[in-house]
Design an enzyme around this catalytic site. Structure first.
Site, PDB file in Angstrom:
ATOM      1  N   HIS D 156      51.609  22.365 -21.282  1.00 33.00           N
ATOM      2  CA  HIS D 156      50.047  23.072 -20.570  1.00 33.00           C
ATOM      3  C   HIS D 156      49.074  21.968 -19.856  1.00 33.00           C
ATOM      4  O   HIS D 156      48.411  21.614 -19.938  1.00 33.00           O
ATOM      5  CB  HIS D 156      49.362  22.960 -22.042  1.00 33.00           C
ATOM      6  CG  HIS D 156      50.518  24.133 -23.181  1.00 33.00           C
ATOM      7  ND1 HIS D 156      49.634  25.356 -22.607  1.00 33.00           N
ATOM      8  CD2 HIS D 156      51.038  23.989 -24.122  1.00 33.00           C
ATOM      9  CE1 HIS D 156      51.176  26.249 -23.812  1.00 33.00           C
ATOM     10  NE2 HIS D 156      51.901  25.180 -24.694  1.00 33.00           N
ATOM     11  N   SER D 277      41.402  12.757   7.217  1.00 31.71           N
ATOM     12  CA  SER D 277      40.953  13.923   7.251  1.00 31.71           C
ATOM     13  C   SER D 277      39.738  13.416   8.315  1.00 31.71           C
ATOM     14  O   SER D 277      39.215  12.343   8.881  1.00 31.71           O
ATOM     15  CB  SER D 277      39.431  14.212   6.280  1.00 31.71           C
ATOM     16  OG  SER D 277      38.172  14.392   6.498  1.00 31.71           O
ATOM     17  N   LYS D 283      40.405   9.533   2.867  1.00 30.79           N
ATOM     18  CA  LYS D 283      40.980  10.070   3.097  1.00 30.79           C
ATOM     19  C   LYS D 283      42.406   9.661   3.089  1.00 30.79           C
ATOM     20  O   LYS D 283      42.831   9.811   4.291  1.00 30.79           O
ATOM     21  CB  LYS D 283      40.702  11.204   3.098  1.00 30.79           C
ATOM     22  CG  LYS D 283      39.304  11.498   2.727  1.00 30.79           C
ATOM     23  CD  LYS D 283      39.584  12.560   1.131  1.00 30.79           C
ATOM     24  CE  LYS D 283      39.963  13.891   1.523  1.00 30.79           C
ATOM     25  NZ  LYS D 283      40.077  14.414  -0.255  1.00 30.79           N
ATOM     26  N   GLU D 290      51.340  20.237   0.149  1.00 34.23           N
ATOM     27  CA  GLU D 290      50.800  21.489  -0.190  1.00 34.23           C
ATOM     28  C   GLU D 290      50.945  22.416   0.851  1.00 34.23           C
ATOM     29  O   GLU D 290      50.673  23.764   0.534  1.00 34.23           O
ATOM     30  CB  GLU D 290      48.986  20.985   0.339  1.00 34.23           C
ATOM     31  CG  GLU D 290      48.523  19.784  -0.752  1.00 34.23           C
ATOM     32  CD  GLU D 290      46.740  19.487  -0.426  1.00 34.23           C
ATOM     33  OE1 GLU D 290      46.058  20.260  -0.694  1.00 34.23           O
ATOM     34  OE2 GLU D 290      46.800  19.097   0.731  1.00 34.23           O
TER      35      GLU D 290
END
Lengths: 461, 461, 461, 461
Positions: D156, D277, D283, D290
């Protein structure tokens, strides 16, 4: 080659990674939208004094020149620049120098791609509405042509009741009207402009979002920057609209594959819409219909992809979102092409009256009308249904039609049946007897055709 | 037991087949709609003189008694009667005799089920809108509560820029507003009543479809009988609306699962919304959030099922359509429950200021504001971006924050940086500096909260 | 009511949450597996001295009594106990006291549910194999019955070449054989037992996992505890196997819906497998076939749900996984029922020789054989194909068949055509002329039938 | 341009239709397989005397030349020739004349494409196995590197128990092993060769199917011509295998996106695997992870497309099947690329001991071990669980860890706790205390690493 974000980085990107992460091989589809957005942005930057009017003019001129080059196939897209945005911005900087390095002020690729995709979605929705109108016109024209030609309506692919072919054709016009209504709603749902949301939080610079929204044809800016850069609802909604149209087209294609099969022979597609076999010399196959039906699968696949992509994605922008483009581009193309092919098929199909008439003689299409006739004579419907069921059963055994039964024999089943029963026996009589709104009687169908002609004319600018 | 269609049949249905084809075990969900439709139909039959007023009164009274029995759990559903329609009609005939056998006049189960499902869909859409409004209220109330609490906004789950927690919460309100807009469109798209389309072709009896449409809350009858009995667009559209809401909820759940994980600790769910482990005594798990996220899967599955079901289905009604009910019933239940759970969670969550503040100190959230500051001093954005990238890189190596750098050091990177730079360094300063519409500044967020309060109040009856 | 994890908690679970998180309303399906797993576990705990032999005996006796009660419908499942595991464990503790509180030693619900689901999956796979064998037997028996009955084979639903009906029937036997092979692979892929993996990391107690694995019919324990509790591959694989069978059944159903439509009339389903219409008294609809076709949609939906559920789920166990059960239970039931219905339909279908013979006369089914005849005379296939194409075109225009053309006329197209051409004209001659392995000649088909009889006999224990 | 089936046709294909029906723009991917199949076919035709040895030699030489041209990018694919088969055959005829017109003897595009796709599927399966082995090697090597580094295992996403990082890494090796097992089964399931099935019914020419099957690496010819040309099970099965691998990769990617997020900091990806970015200079985003996660969506979409495509398709070949290629080609590419990227990421990741150690101190990871310790002292597990739950609850309130509690305080909860309890408190002690097979103790994990090293070595040719 310098990346737009190379300042913080010490290492070079791996070539494998460069290829894996690039999107310019497919997001170049968005060049029109990207440039339109950049022009609006640059003009606004000048209006608000963030850049000079002169810089803005040079930027706009540079962008227009780039657009021209792309349209003419003379633009050299580079994988190393990752995406359409950086390809255009890099070219701009190369062409006009320093002002080009100011274009990306108060903007992120996050709001830029959200804008490009939303503009593209609106363009697609408008184009689809217009293609679907053409398809509706083809169906309505054909419905006008076929006059009072009769066919069996099927439920469970078993003959059910006689209907006008025109009525059958108009059923599809209804489906596409719903598709158009959904696309119209999509246009309503995409009236807010994400540009100016920045990477995620907005900007500290004094931009004017209402100005860019207005320039780009939106009603207003989006209300929440975080949501604006992570929202892809509109792509899902377009994928859903496309899925519904594809589904409707697949039902039409299935019907016509069956109707053009040798056993049915209800209709004939021109050879120019068919292909043959490399081994069986006699074949004329309805390949275009089958491909229309088959393409539904890829459109559903695209919808699945988009929904799966977004499930459980943390806010706000994640790179997963780059995967949103290929499926929706592909689905839009598939449906657009399918509509064109369907329009051509509907326009050129020929119905075979002999085969249709023969089919109407089979299947006891007048049984329901007979039961309703008895209702008119006071028999409860359930009883009438049972009685006619028995009559049909005996007719099947004897191999005869209802209208061939002598009155006396019918009356043996129910004394309520009288001479005027002939008015509802036989397919042509049944069709003439329909009375309800939306039913298949010639007068109802004429009304429907008239409605659609008016409706479609009104929508032709 | 007599089937409604037994007249034509000589053999009994196989028990296996009876069980395979029955639907009453699940379509009883539609009893309210079925009875409402039958009452409207019976009244119309009397108005048009097809049955007597007296018969109609007995039918209506009988149906109301049956509805009462079902609501009170005293109705005995029988599998042998196949579906909810025949169960009710058979009970009616048993209770009131002959008039009961007249109810199905000028009606088929084909238009009856299309009606029941459309009424049910409209009821669901309205109920979902109302639940989503409650959920929005919970988010807006929480946004009002948290004041100017700050958190990092994430892109790629990496810290991006500082934002107000309230701004973050309002992002979800936007998503649900789009969901509501889609459900509103669905209500618009389902304003036409299929009742009176008969099996497929309409009827020869003089029914009044405008009357039943009006009685049942529709704007008008459907235009084409063939389309009306085979249309399930509205179920797909509801499934799509549900999928989008489920997707939004899954993104919220994912965020909060991560935010409540021990490493983040941004928020804390009350124990009454959590469960423990059967083996690990220390656990407090965000099970409800995980189930909300997980339920998205079944909602997508339902949408897939419905679209797959309809693909390539020949016109008009086919028994495949019976499979349309279970997925959509299940999906509606899953999303309705998830919304309730989310509303409870949002209402009771506690944000952890200490952990949020600590997180805002990491990740150089003020880097973008620094670059934009330099833009204000005339540096082209691309150059500012590159310079700040280098500053950040050196800060990371040194393990220091931007705001801790002495002005001199900053000026070594660019002489455009002056004393007033402190205005945009540090998360709280950055947030205060946002200026664009929809950005995360306190004044913008106050405006947004005010907007939503007005908007939601206006929609509360 | 005390939760198995209440020690750490100060608040009561919300009723809404209790209902939202419970699973006992559906996971009771697993009671056999759950009890079998607990018995093996208890015996092992005694073998290793973790609990006493006496305690183990009382546990096992208690579990057997509970199983008996459940089978006889006398067990009271309680929502407050969340799931099947806690319902059984709580009942055990209530019945036998303290030893019951020892059963969950060295075990978590995480490995327990992984075990239950894997056992259930293996049971389903075995049962499906056995049902598919019955279905194959029905097809092979029917193939044996129909002798040398001929039908047109279709490609693109257009008549292609003549084939034996038996050959057509055996095509489905091949599909189900592949389904069986996949289910067999699934059994191979699920030979390792997750029990003893604990919550995620194993246990500090000296359990013997090889012992429980052996007792439960597995080849070995799983190798990695973390993977074992988060693995649901086997459910996805079962869902995929079910999807493939459903797909095959849907193709069969589609064919037979078309073949039993009034225009084709190739086959006739017995009334006991059909249903009628509530309004059209003459109807006999192939509803069972349509439902088989339609149920494919829900099976695909289940596969989609499972895959979506698992995508991007962090390791190891997450509560999302509770959502794995309902879709797979539902899909297994749908396919099992569909196989039974299909077996009944195949066993009782009647083919209509007259309609089949008539169909074989249409569509120039012998065109390919004629082209191949010319190849035998030395004409390159491409040329032969073109020539026969022209012959067919002229025949269509004249409305005549190939076999009705006088030899002279044929020779006008190509002098290579000689008297022996009659050997390959006409459907029966063509069928007799097929020579390749797996083709539709009577001798090839006899071989295939013999193969399947042997194969299926061998697999009937 | 002459179509391979133009003989029967009087009209030209519409350009729109030509574009809509062509497949050569994507099925050229199959050129290797198509040519290999044609060579085997031509050789067999010569062996059986259907064509001359000389013709066969010219055909084979011609095909090899064409293959060379395609590989070198010098082949001119023409849309008008529809597909890869006709493009190659037309080029052959042009190059070698009359013998080229004989190649298609006793063959149809129906069995030809079935063959090409099956060969391609087998090639992909083998290649995927080999890539997955590389990925496993990367994980096992990293597991060897990290030694006894400890991390919290999550359930969890909450800390559950301490485990070795090596144990965590090996969990993924298990997943990919199951993927490999499924691909191995797919190779077993595709051992029969469809070539020689003709269009649908086989051929009247004396071909030798065993010969072509053997030449092409199959175990045997397919048994039923009808089934062979309409079977696409193997594509679905490959799509399913790909979906499972994508799912596993998405779980890995999700974990590492979270673990590399600033709040966790468990691991660090090299810059060369990250991107930055365009607006936020600080960044470093895990874009590759992803994208791996995101690509799962398109793979699921492909599986959906294929299953939807086949549902309800009448036997045998229908043109819908042309739509089978693009989704599977795309999915195979996506997964192959994702595996490569994952292999690079696993090979170069750096774990952050400091952050991992800190995380292990939180979350009461030793609570379960403490409960099991009490079991060892004779306390029933359920009681031990409850007692430890209370201890933890009090520790949380006091903000202390279990191992910091004085023995006296622990004994106040249960007198069974003695001095040796220190052996199971603290993450490192817990890990050392695991005893079960497959658990996370150093000795168990060493065994697992040794197993995988042997296993992977054995599979490296």
């Amino acid at each position: 080659m310098e990346k737009p974000w190379s300042g913080r980085f010490g290492e070079e990107t791996l070539p494998l990674v460069e290829r894996f992460t690039e999107s310019v091989s497919f997001d170049r589809e968005l060049f029109e939208e990207d440039i339109a957005g950049s022009i609006a942005h640059a003009e606004m930057l000048a209006e608000t004094g963030i850049i000079s009017r002169k810089d803005a003019r040079r930027i706009v001129a540079g962008l227009r020149a780039i657009r021209r080059d792309i349209v003419q196939g003379r633009f050299d897209f580079k994988l190393a620049f990752e995406d359409i945005h950086m390809n255009i911005e890099a070219a701009l900087a190369e062409r006009i120098g320093k002002p080009g390095r100011k274009l990306h002020t108060a903007r992120s690729r996050n709001d830029q791609i959200a804008l490009d995709l939303k503009l593209w979605t609106r363009k697609q929705a408008a184009a689809l509405i217009s293609s679907l109108r053409e398809l509706q016109r083809a169906f309505v024209a054909k419905a006008g042509e076929v006059g009072e030609l009769i066919m069996p309506a099927f439920t469970h692919l078993q003959p059910a009741q006689p209907i006008l072919v025109a009525h059958y054709l108009l059923a599809f016009v209804e489906m596409f009207e719903r598709d158009i209504a959904r696309l119209g709603s999509l246009l309503d749902h995409t009236a807010d402009c994400p540009l100016g949301s920045g990477a995620v939080a907005g900007t500290t610079l004094p931009i004017n979002r209402k100005s860019t929204a207005r320039k780009l044809g939106f009603a207003r800016p989006t209300r929440n920057s975080l949501d604006a850069v992570s929202d892809r609802d509109f792509l899902c909604e377009l994928a859903f609209c496309l899925s519904m149209t594809a589904m409707h087209l697949s039902r039409w294609a299935e019907d016509w594959v069956i109707f053009s099969s040798e056993r049915y022979g209800f209709l004939d597609l021109p050879e120019k819409l068919c292909t043959g076999s490399s081994i069986m010399p006699q074949k004329k196959n309805p390949d275009t219909l089958e491909l229309v039906r088959g393409k539904t699968a890829r459109v559903y696949g695209a919808l699945t992809s988009l929904l799966v992509l977004l499930k459980g994605l943390p806010l706000s922008y994640d790179r997963d979102l780059q995967e949103d483009k290929e499926p929706i581009f592909d689905a839009a193309r598939a449906v657009t092409d399918s509509i064109s092919v369907a329009t051509a098929a509907v326009g050129t199909v020929a119905f075979n009256r002999k085969r249709l008439d023969a089919a109407c003689e089979q299947g006891y299409l007048d049984a329901t009308a007979l039961a309703e006739y008895m209702v008119g004579k006071g028999v409860p419907f359930r009883d009438a249904h049972r009685i006619v069921g028995q009559i049909v059963r005996n007719c099947i055994a004897a191999g005869v039609t209802l209208s061939s039964l002598p009155l006396e024999e019918l009356r043996a089943y129910s004394p309520t049946i009288e001479k005027d029963v002939c008015r509802v026996l036989g397919p042509r009589n049944v069709v003439a007897a329909y009375r309800s709104d939306g039913s298949s009687s010639p007068s109802q169908v004429r009304k429907q055709i008239a409605f659609w002609r008016r409706h479609l004319r009104a929508r032709k600018k």
